[in-house]
Design a protein around this motif. Structure first.
Motif, PDB file in Angstrom:
ATOM      1  N   PHE A 344       7.033   0.218 -17.152  1.00  0.00           N
ATOM      2  CA  PHE A 344       5.816   0.372 -16.362  1.00  0.00           C
ATOM      3  C   PHE A 344       6.004   1.505 -15.367  1.00  0.00           C
ATOM      4  N   THR A 345       5.043   2.396 -15.317  1.00  0.00           N
ATOM      5  CA  THR A 345       5.062   3.458 -14.322  1.00  0.00           C
ATOM      6  C   THR A 345       4.421   2.936 -13.047  1.00  0.00           C
ATOM      7  N   TYR A 346       5.105   3.078 -11.930  1.00  0.00           N
ATOM      8  CA  TYR A 346       4.618   2.562 -10.655  1.00  0.00           C
ATOM      9  C   TYR A 346       3.231   3.101 -10.340  1.00  0.00           C
ATOM     10  N   SER A 347       2.380   2.196  -9.869  1.00  0.00           N
ATOM     11  CA  SER A 347       1.031   2.553  -9.458  1.00  0.00           C
ATOM     12  C   SER A 347       0.794   2.009  -8.056  1.00  0.00           C
ATOM     13  N   GLU A 348       0.326   2.841  -7.160  1.00  0.00           N
ATOM     14  CA  GLU A 348       0.096   2.412  -5.782  1.00  0.00           C
ATOM     15  C   GLU A 348      -1.116   1.490  -5.717  1.00  0.00           C
ATOM     16  N   ARG A 349      -0.904   0.313  -5.138  1.00  0.00           N
ATOM     17  CA  ARG A 349      -1.958  -0.683  -5.076  1.00  0.00           C
ATOM     18  C   ARG A 349      -2.318  -0.982  -3.630  1.00  0.00           C
ATOM     19  N   PRO A 350      -3.595  -0.921  -3.280  1.00  0.00           N
ATOM     20  CA  PRO A 350      -4.028  -1.213  -1.903  1.00  0.00           C
ATOM     21  C   PRO A 350      -3.564  -2.587  -1.455  1.00  0.00           C
ATOM     22  N   GLY A 351      -3.098  -2.657  -0.217  1.00  0.00           N
ATOM     23  CA  GLY A 351      -2.701  -3.938   0.348  1.00  0.00           C
ATOM     24  C   GLY A 351      -1.266  -4.325   0.100  1.00  0.00           C
ATOM     25  N   THR A 352      -0.515  -3.520  -0.655  1.00  0.00           N
ATOM     26  CA  THR A 352       0.886  -3.856  -0.937  1.00  0.00           C
ATOM     27  C   THR A 352       1.808  -3.196   0.083  1.00  0.00           C
ATOM     28  N   LYS A 353       2.937  -3.852   0.347  1.00  0.00           N
ATOM     29  CA  LYS A 353       3.881  -3.357   1.354  1.00  0.00           C
ATOM     30  C   LYS A 353       4.632  -2.107   0.902  1.00  0.00           C
ATOM     31  N   ALA A 354       4.621  -1.843  -0.406  1.00  0.00           N
ATOM     32  CA  ALA A 354       5.311  -0.644  -0.901  1.00  0.00           C
ATOM     33  C   ALA A 354       4.732   0.630  -0.302  1.00  0.00           C
ATOM     34  N   LEU A 355       3.479   0.589   0.112  1.00  0.00           N
ATOM     35  CA  LEU A 355       2.837   1.779   0.679  1.00  0.00           C
ATOM     36  C   LEU A 355       3.462   2.189   2.009  1.00  0.00           C
ATOM     37  N   ASN A 356       4.248   1.291   2.614  1.00  0.00           N
ATOM     38  CA  ASN A 356       4.930   1.621   3.871  1.00  0.00           C
ATOM     39  C   ASN A 356       6.232   2.379   3.654  1.00  0.00           C
ATOM     40  N   ILE A 357       6.659   2.518   2.395  1.00  0.00           N
ATOM     41  CA  ILE A 357       7.896   3.236   2.077  1.00  0.00           C
ATOM     42  C   ILE A 357       7.575   4.727   1.957  1.00  0.00           C
ATOM     43  N   ASP A 358       8.328   5.567   2.628  1.00  0.00           N
ATOM     44  CA  ASP A 358       7.983   6.986   2.744  1.00  0.00           C
ATOM     45  C   ASP A 358       8.186   7.787   1.463  1.00  0.00           C
TER      46      ASP A 358
END
Length: 451
Positions: A344-358
């Motif tokens: 699976f290729t990572y996909s940015e999802r709204p509301g997930t904590k991964a978005l805080n990783i630079d």
């Protein structure tokens, strides 16, 4: 309109559904296919038959996925396609995309009804008089209020049955929206699931795939365990095969592996999410294990079942995956005796904590990493198949598409084409001599052995 209607089942007018037809579209995971099949059975019992190819449907049901941005896009495309194909149909959209973005789905032209995770199991009671609407209605509840476990054990057009034993997830990995889309972990009772398996056997079922969102977490709502469940299912007469669709490595206990290795009907076939072979990335993902635990599970399976098929989920390009971390993950994966990767290729999802990783991996680099793993996976699968050429295996035959040979799978999930099978052998177990690869290398050719 955001609400939950109670006791709507009392409002059903059975005459509304008589002689009506329905078309179905399912996107995403095996659990979705199981649930769509259960919805189809529910409608069939109310008098609705499945629309034939080319026939205009009165009702369209789209069961959606939202695991990636691409999944959302495919759902929208599927909805548009069905609306265009069945312009007068009453269109219902449910599933994860519907739960997460009900307002967005309701704005799609042609959609009449959007149902969230809590309402999916009672779809019939929300259909009303099937009159098209100027503005779609949607019914959802907040994630914390998703509590219903809707049972499903259905076959649809497939040979095997899909038994839903669990729903929801309490893990909250940083990249994942599934807990938000499906709610907290919950399950049916062992007694109810065994009864569903018995019913599948009574309907001629030979193989059941055990499915759910996080099935190793089974027992949260009943105080039972997944090991107790598989022991009970193993005793159901008539079911010759069980497969475990996917189980987290930290929940795949040695006791479960040992039981499967000597059980009557559990196949030497495992699907285990790894996601990354880098401990640093596993920490960023908030996974519940380190890679050594995963490796130990693989070693244990291969020690007890050397010919077991092991499929593994891997995610590439997630936030924080530097080139060094990816190389570490790649090397670790290649060190294991795995059969197939689901990449699976990572996909940015709204509301997930991964978005805080630079650290962000470019789309081009994500694709490159994905292709590296896919190429290795293809080599592994072909090598696994090749090792079994010349062996005699039992295959559960499946009805083919017109013009195609019968096919089926061995106990350890090798796909086999059986040209000399006959129509009456559909859904039967036969002994087959495994030969060379077929033309597109997707299966081995097999010949029935008359013993």
């Amino acid at each position: 309109m955001l609400s939950l209607h109670a006791n709507r089942i009392d409002m059903i007018d059975a005459l509304v559904f008589q002689d009506k037809t329905a078309a179905y579209e399912t996107l995403g995971c095996k659990l979705n296919f199981s649930e769509t099949s259960a919805i189809g059975r529910m409608l069939q019992e109310a008098g609705v038959r499945t629309a034939r190819r080319g026939e205009q449907a009165d009702i369209c049901v789209i069961n959606t996925c939202s695991v990636t941005q691409m999944a959302d896009k495919k759902c929208r495309q599927a909805i548009h396609k069905l609306v265009k194909r069945h312009p007068n149909a009453f269109v219902v959209v449910t599933g994860c995309y519907a739960q997460l973005k009900p307002g967005e789905v309701a704005e799609i032209p042609g959609v009449d009804l959007v149902l969230g995770a809590e309402q999916k199991g009672e779809l019939l009671s929300y259909l009303g008089n099937l009159k098209k609407k100027d503005q779609a209605e949607f019914f959802t509840v907040p994630t914390k209020d998703i509590r219903t476990f809707s049972p499903s054990c259905s076959r649809g057009d497939r040979t095997r049955f899909w038994l839903k034993v669990q729903d929801g997830c309490n893990y909250y990995c940083t990249y994942c929206t599934i807990p938000m889309a499906r709610g907290r972990s919950r399950n049916g009772s062992i007694a109810s699931l065994v009864e569903q398996a018995r019913q599948a056997a009574a309907e001629g079922g030979k193989e059941i795939v055990i499915t759910g969102v996080n099935i190793g977490d089974f027992g949260r709502t009943t105080g039972e365990s997944f090991l107790d469940l598989i022991k009970a299912l193993d005793e159901v007469e008539g079911i010759e095969r069980y497969r475990i669709s996917s189980i987290e490595p930290d929940l795949l206990t040695d006791e479960i592996i040992e039981y499967c290795s000597h059980s009557r009907a559990f196949m030497p076939h495992f699907h285990i999410p790894l996601q990354s072979g880098s401990d640093e990335i596993l920490k960023l993902m908030h996974r519940h294990y380190e890679r050594q635990l995963f490796a130990d599970k693989i070693y244990k399976i291969k020690e007890l079942m050397p010919d077991a098929f092991i499929g593994v989920d891997v995610m590439v390009g997630t936030r924080g995956e530097t080139p060094e971390y990816f190389q570490d993950s790649y090397d670790f994966i290649r060190s294991l005796d795995l059969t197939q990767l689901h990449v699976f290729t990572y996909s940015e999802r709204p509301g997930t904590k991964a978005l805080n990783i630079d650290y962000v991996v470019s789309a081009q680099e994500r694709h490159r990493r994905s292709q590296l793993l896919l190429d290795w996976s293809e080599e592994q699968t072909k090598a696994f198949y090749a090792r079994h050429i010349g062996c005699i295996k039992t295959v559960l035959l499946e009805k083919p598409k017109p013009g195609m040979p019968f096919h089926g799978f061995t106990d350890n999930y090798i796909r086999v084409e059986v040209a000399d099978a006959c129509a009456h052998q559909d859904n039967t177990l036969v002994r087959v001599l495994l030969g060379e690869f077929n033309e597109d290398k997707s299966a081995l050719k097999g010949t029935i052995v008359n013993e």
